[in-house]
Design a protein around this motif. Structure first.
Motif, PDB file in Angstrom:
ATOM      1  N   VAL A   9      -5.066  10.200  -3.279  1.00 58.42           N
ATOM      2  CA  VAL A   9      -4.668   8.748  -2.967  1.00 58.42           C
ATOM      3  C   VAL A   9      -3.686   8.296  -2.752  1.00 58.42           C
ATOM      4  CG1 VAL A   9      -4.502   6.406  -4.211  1.00 58.42           C
ATOM      5  CG2 VAL A   9      -6.358   8.027  -5.130  1.00 58.42           C
ATOM      6  N   SER A  64      -0.466  -0.692  -9.630  1.00 58.78           N
ATOM      7  CA  SER A  64      -1.416  -0.570  -8.666  1.00 58.78           C
ATOM      8  C   SER A  64      -2.285  -1.832  -8.640  1.00 58.78           C
ATOM      9  CB  SER A  64      -2.202   0.477  -8.933  1.00 58.78           C
ATOM     10  OG  SER A  64      -3.276   0.453  -7.991  1.00 58.78           O
ATOM     11  N   THR A  88      -2.488   5.230   5.243  1.00 61.22           N
ATOM     12  CA  THR A  88      -3.212   3.844   5.713  1.00 61.22           C
ATOM     13  C   THR A  88      -2.049   2.905   5.767  1.00 61.22           C
ATOM     14  OG1 THR A  88      -5.114   4.236   4.434  1.00 61.22           O
ATOM     15  CG2 THR A  88      -4.670   2.050   4.648  1.00 61.22           C
ATOM     16  N   ARG A 119     -10.458   5.879   4.497  1.00 65.13           N
ATOM     17  CA  ARG A 119     -10.668   4.927   3.513  1.00 65.13           C
ATOM     18  C   ARG A 119     -12.220   5.095   2.734  1.00 65.13           C
ATOM     19  NH1 ARG A 119      -6.106   2.934   1.872  1.00 65.13           N
ATOM     20  NH2 ARG A 119      -7.411   1.696   0.392  1.00 65.13           N
ATOM     21  N   GLU A 129      -3.195   6.673   0.596  1.00 64.47           N
ATOM     22  CA  GLU A 129      -2.569   5.224   0.697  1.00 64.47           C
ATOM     23  C   GLU A 129      -1.276   5.273   1.708  1.00 64.47           C
ATOM     24  OE1 GLU A 129      -4.297   2.980  -0.099  1.00 64.47           O
ATOM     25  OE2 GLU A 129      -4.370   2.919  -2.445  1.00 64.47           O
ATOM     26  N   ILE A 188       1.027  -1.123   0.049  1.00 59.69           N
ATOM     27  CA  ILE A 188       0.169   0.060   0.015  1.00 59.69           C
ATOM     28  C   ILE A 188       0.892   1.224   0.179  1.00 59.69           C
ATOM     29  CG2 ILE A 188      -1.649   1.290   1.260  1.00 59.69           C
ATOM     30  CD1 ILE A 188      -2.754  -1.300   1.947  1.00 59.69           C
ATOM     31  N   GLU A 231     -13.574   0.196  -1.945  1.00 56.90           N
ATOM     32  CA  GLU A 231     -12.962   0.830  -0.615  1.00 56.90           C
ATOM     33  C   GLU A 231     -14.247   1.093   0.281  1.00 56.90           C
ATOM     34  OE1 GLU A 231     -10.096   1.846   0.107  1.00 56.90           O
ATOM     35  OE2 GLU A 231      -8.901   1.409  -1.648  1.00 56.90           O
ATOM     36  N   GLN A 239      -2.380  -4.390  -5.464  1.00 55.79           N
ATOM     37  CA  GLN A 239      -3.604  -4.504  -4.911  1.00 55.79           C
ATOM     38  C   GLN A 239      -3.806  -5.842  -4.632  1.00 55.79           C
ATOM     39  OE1 GLN A 239      -7.206  -2.547  -6.561  1.00 55.79           O
ATOM     40  NE2 GLN A 239      -5.713  -0.806  -7.375  1.00 55.79           N
ATOM     41  N   SER A 249       1.207   6.844  -6.735  1.00 46.90           N
ATOM     42  CA  SER A 249       0.434   7.606  -7.022  1.00 46.90           C
ATOM     43  C   SER A 249       0.793   9.127  -7.072  1.00 46.90           C
ATOM     44  CB  SER A 249      -0.925   7.474  -5.780  1.00 46.90           C
ATOM     45  OG  SER A 249      -1.449   6.493  -6.370  1.00 46.90           O
ATOM     46  N   GLY A 300       0.966   4.096  -2.658  1.00 42.34           N
ATOM     47  CA  GLY A 300       0.845   5.688  -2.419  1.00 42.34           C
ATOM     48  C   GLY A 300       2.021   6.497  -2.895  1.00 42.34           C
TER      49      GLY A 300
END
Length: 193
Positions: free
Chosen positions: A172, A59, A179, A136, A176, A23, A120, A63, A30, A27
């Motif tokens: 994002v 991504s 998170t 989120r 991310e 993650i 999400e 994921q 992104s 991030g």
């Protein structure tokens, strides 16, 4: 203590570590692509298409990796896996011809964002113990709305697509990264128990 019921604690800790690192990389990717899109808005759509295609491929892979380490529910894992697979498919579609791929890019990114936003929101609502749950949900709503805008008007404004895409990727990226560090903190707490 195991992060996942029925799994040895060590395996759960390794999966949690892979999840937060995956993650975090998403991030950072992104943020980088978002900054590039905002700094050079006059760049050709072919370049933007390639950058978004690369982002979607990376991504999607990350994921899928994270799907096995962040959620307890099988249904949420499946949704995250499908979201990653769809992201990979969309990334591959970005490398087709020029004008058709620009139209497809706008449509497919919109569909991908809508699907990811719904994923999400669903994951955040279903798992009350999810780290950064409010962030989120916010990201899910923002992503789904961005998807709707792109589906409704994929070619109306290239500048808007680049601007919106850059801003979206910055948001994002920040969410991310937040998170990832929250998942890292939660995994350390589980390891200490």
């Amino acid at each position: 203590m195991s992060v996942f019921p029925g799994e040895p604690a060590e395996l759960g800790q390794r999966l949690a570590k892979m999840a937060w690192q995956s993650i975090l990389v998403v991030g950072i990717c992104s943020l980088v692509v978002g900054v590039l899109a905002l700094v050079w808005p006059a760049a050709t759509l072919v370049v933007v298409g390639v950058l978004f295609g690369i982002y979607l491929l990376v991504s999607g892979v990350l994921q899928i990796v994270a799907a096995f380490g962040t959620h307890r529910s099988v249904a949420i894992r499946v949704l995250a896996f499908v979201s990653g697979a769809l992201s990979i498919l969309l990334g591959l579609l970005c490398f087709r011809g020029e004008m058709q791929s620009i139209l497809l890019l706008g449509l497919w990114i919109g569909i991908g964002w809508l699907f990811r936003g719904v994923t999400e929101i669903t994951a955040s609502v279903a798992d009350r113990d999810m780290p950064a749950r409010g962030w989120r949900i916010f990201l899910g709503v923002l992503t789904a709305l961005g998807g709707v805008v792109l589906i409704v008007s994929p070619l109306a404004s290239v500048a808007l697509l680049v601007l919106f895409g850059g801003i979206w990727l910055l948001v994002v990226g920040v969410v991310e990264i937040i998170t990832a560090f929250r998942i890292r903190g939660a995994s350390k707490r589980f390891a200490a128990d």
